[in-house]
Design a protein around this motif. Sequence first.
Motif, PDB file in Angstrom:
ATOM      1  N   SER A   1       7.443  -2.643  10.044  1.00 51.49           N
ATOM      2  CA  SER A   1       8.490  -2.282   9.850  1.00 51.49           C
ATOM      3  C   SER A   1       8.959  -1.173   8.618  1.00 51.49           C
ATOM      4  N   GLY A   2       8.123  -1.581   7.765  1.00 51.47           N
ATOM      5  CA  GLY A   2       8.356  -0.891   6.457  1.00 51.47           C
ATOM      6  C   GLY A   2       9.237  -1.813   5.394  1.00 51.47           C
ATOM      7  N   THR A   3       9.599  -3.087   5.715  1.00 52.53           N
ATOM      8  CA  THR A   3      10.357  -3.621   4.689  1.00 52.53           C
ATOM      9  C   THR A   3       9.251  -4.679   3.903  1.00 52.53           C
ATOM     10  N   LEU A   4       9.966  -5.176   2.905  1.00 56.96           N
ATOM     11  CA  LEU A   4       9.006  -6.171   2.245  1.00 56.96           C
ATOM     12  C   LEU A   4       9.731  -7.549   2.442  1.00 56.96           C
ATOM     13  N   ARG A   5       8.849  -8.727   2.755  1.00 59.04           N
ATOM     14  CA  ARG A   5       9.104  -9.798   3.089  1.00 59.04           C
ATOM     15  C   ARG A   5       8.591 -10.902   2.208  1.00 59.04           C
ATOM     16  N   GLU A   6       9.199 -12.008   1.567  1.00 57.44           N
ATOM     17  CA  GLU A   6       8.597 -12.758   0.739  1.00 57.44           C
ATOM     18  C   GLU A   6       8.110 -13.630   1.631  1.00 57.44           C
ATOM     19  N   VAL A   7       6.679 -13.982   1.087  1.00 63.80           N
ATOM     20  CA  VAL A   7       5.926 -14.899   1.827  1.00 63.80           C
ATOM     21  C   VAL A   7       5.090 -15.887   1.074  1.00 63.80           C
ATOM     22  N   PRO A   8       4.600 -17.024   1.869  1.00 67.86           N
ATOM     23  CA  PRO A   8       4.072 -18.252   0.738  1.00 67.86           C
ATOM     24  C   PRO A   8       2.720 -17.772   0.155  1.00 67.86           C
ATOM     25  N   GLY A   9       2.477 -18.166  -1.051  1.00 69.04           N
ATOM     26  CA  GLY A   9       1.397 -17.635  -1.844  1.00 69.04           C
ATOM     27  C   GLY A   9       0.238 -18.630  -1.569  1.00 69.04           C
TER      28      GLY A   9
END
Length: 333
Positions: free
Chosen positions: A71-79
């Motif tokens: 969708s063009g947004t940044l989402r924080e994800v587990p590393g």
Amino acid sequence: MSAQTKRNELTKRNEPTERNGPTKRDEPTERDEPTEPNGPTAGPATSTGTTTAAARPAGPPGERLFALTPSGTLREVPGAGDRGELLAADSWLVADGRVRALDRHRGRFTATCAGTRGVPEGLPETFWTAMAALLPREGGPWFPRVELERAAPDAPPDTVLPGGHRLLYRLRPAPARGASARVWGLAVRDPRRTPRHKGPDLDALAAVRRAAAAADADEALLVTADGVVLEAANSSLLWWEDDVLCHPVVGLPVLPGVTSSLLVEHAVRTGVEVRPCRRRLSALAGREVWVVNALHGLRPVTAWTGGSLPAGAPVRAAAWRTWLEELGEPLPR
């Protein structure tokens, strides 16, 4: 809540409180991933800065990882989890909301992405715009990194983009910076497969750097098969021959360095003669040599370890380093 307030909250939650920094041999560099940065961890967040409980470890302490969604947004994800194949990367220093030559890093990274098969047109620019909005405007210093990877099998499905790639932003505390460098006096044949693109050869360069550290060096010099100097494992190379600033000839397989380009252009503007050269390591004996990159800026070579090559006196380095350090510009708010 304003966009600036959101960015400030993001920065404050991630700012290290007791970071001593790694030792010189273990410090991460432009092409090296931090291994043990100190600082608090944070739970996953969306690009709006809201935080939720982490379902699994979020990666190295002090680091936060964000992925672009379709969708063009940044989402924080587990590393945690397997990393995909690294295809492109770039990193730069941010301190108190100021950064040097960010547009040049943008151009280098997005050009590599655009030249990668399967990456939709315009997607790297969409990612960069979203990423730049999350860069910390205060505190630090920080050493953020952007990456294009071929998605691993366990990557969250909503972060896998058309073509099977992921675009990632890592917010990382910066390691300690050095004002000078000890360089391994044994020239290393360049092990890279794609020397003009930053990222794919990270593992090969890390192996070179470990060998250099065993020789009490901060850097290692890469050469061609016939011994012509190219650059250092983590830095571009410049040196002086009398009053002439020298750099490897354009046709050699070297990374287009952002920091080195700034210095060469400054030399031209101020009337200093600049000369592209083909030299072997022995030709650098007794000369003022600089290794330069986005993290450390300009570091004069003060010793060549593991051999008898003498280092030249860094008579010009201090003034040029001061000029370089003053180039940082404030990020837009």
